[in-house]
Design an enzyme around this catalytic site. Sequence first.
Site, PDB file in Angstrom:
ATOM      1  N   HIS A 236      69.626  58.524  43.522  1.00 26.56           N
ATOM      2  CA  HIS A 236      68.668  58.739  42.511  1.00 26.56           C
ATOM      3  C   HIS A 236      67.444  57.895  42.751  1.00 26.56           C
ATOM      4  CE1 HIS A 236      67.110  58.897  38.482  1.00 26.56           C
ATOM      5  NE2 HIS A 236      67.897  59.384  37.914  1.00 26.56           N
ATOM      6  N   ARG A 258      60.500  60.867  34.710  1.00 24.60           N
ATOM      7  CA  ARG A 258      59.744  61.781  35.497  1.00 24.60           C
ATOM      8  C   ARG A 258      59.644  63.034  34.869  1.00 24.60           C
ATOM      9  NH1 ARG A 258      62.082  62.887  39.944  1.00 24.60           N
ATOM     10  NH2 ARG A 258      63.990  62.070  39.603  1.00 24.60           N
TER      11      ARG A 258
END
Length: 574
Positions: A236, A258
């Site tokens: 990640h 994001r």
Amino acid sequence: MQTVETDILILGAGGAGLFAALHAKKANPDLDVTIAVKGLLGKCGCTRMVQGGYNVALSPEDSVERHFMDTIEGGGWLNDQDLAWLLVETAPKRIRELETELGCFFDRNPDGTVHQKAFAGQTFDRTVHKGDLTGIEIINRLAEQVWRRDVKRLEDHRALDFIRSEDGSELAGVLMLDMRTGEPLLVRTRATLLATGGGPTMYRYHTPSGDKSCDGLAMALRVGLPLRDIEMVQFHPTGLLAGEGTRMTGTVLEEGLRGSGGYLTDSAGKRFMFDYDPRGERATRDIVSRSIMDRIRKGFASPHGGVYIEMGHLGPDRVRREFKGMVERCEDCGFDLAAGRVEVIPTAHYMMGGVEFKADCTTELPRLYTAGEDTGGVHGANRLGGNGVANSTVFGGIAGDVMGARTKQAGALPDPNQHAIDEAIARAFAPLRRHPGNLPEMRERLYSIMWNDVGILRSAESLEHGAAALDTLSHDIADCGVADDSRRYNLTWMDRLNLENLTLVSRAIAAAANFRRDSRGAHFREDFPGVSNLAASAYTRLRLKDSYPKVEAAPVTFSRVRPGESLLRPAAAE
């Protein structure tokens, strides 16, 4: 040695295990179903830690075909397409089951429809969520339903090894360890589900809790089962980097940050992702992770060796409202996510590879089923964020349905192989009879080997160096005992067993990564940076032979769509 008998044994109490228990009881209420879990039911497993959400095609503008194409393309065309189709096709049914039958409350739009947010690598905003604490909502509701039913529990029990039948043709049961007493327990069973989850905690920065140590994958290797694409370990991109001495380092700052427009910046303040991919911060996890590592290599690292995530430009109030859990997590470590910037680094998160299995969750070992992160083939070379909890719940439910329908109470249980039991007990209890070793030093060696040699950026040189170091470490662990020979809740003993399993699976990862000489998804070879011919794609199949991992290639079957083609009509693909 104490023996317990049950019709169905489920190893693991995450989303896959709990869903399997509920579906098995629904399919055949008279069956004895037992869940064995390393900790406490409802408090263990990676599903509980899910922050982001659950991918599902619900909107009229979205489609199962579109979700499927995102999954296949994100997976680098290595997916088992029948498994991937089953995932996306069943997800809408499963999300409705979670809401209408199990009582989950997901976030809604003002018009009452389920809210779906943006996640990287997807062409449509399809991630259902409960704020940024989706996993807690799902596991709490599942656990409540399991507690209401006649499902037996073996809590604080760790699985040690699968035990074949006397003639070796099928599974007869599982050797367990009751951690409360330190005594072995043989569970004889008609059907067993492997749902312990993966947990790549062999890397220096990792997201799962420390009790996740690839136990199920190590057991599968020892019993002779093949692992598919085990080299595919997902990092990640945004693990919290809070410095040494805190377990908060490595925990995820979820992808929705994001997806909502968060920026990644380096020590010079530059927003760098568009230098690597036209999607910027919304590129897939593998691309963002490699980009961050490249920026760090080039000398633009933050003080703790990472980069920054910034959300303040979206408005602090909005960030606090939409990402309450993330803001509080950062505040606990002294960081202001809503208005400032927070240091992050890629963190080992999920294993796309695992036990080879079929659409009905069967394995090549009769009576053994598997579901969730223990399996390989669903995600190919790269998992889309939001497809993980969908995978667990979809295939956990299928496993429960199949085991419930096929398992009959009539007939004798398979007789276990006594030699296999003796070998498993000897291996697990050997540390209590050996001179104590330096376990913290060995764990640090494992972290360094996997992070530096078998991590995000790989090469033949690094992988061969890592494999040799892992072989040495494996022998050192085998010789290592523990200082306290008491059996009851001996956490040092448990750590030693965890380390043994992690190192075995690490050796498999290194071997498969060295075998695959192209770059695909989460696997990036600096000496083979290009993607090989997609039309000739092959997945890796790894087994243990004479205690060493042996790898071969097997062709991917394009059962629904071939590279360069699409299931989408041109208008839908735009």
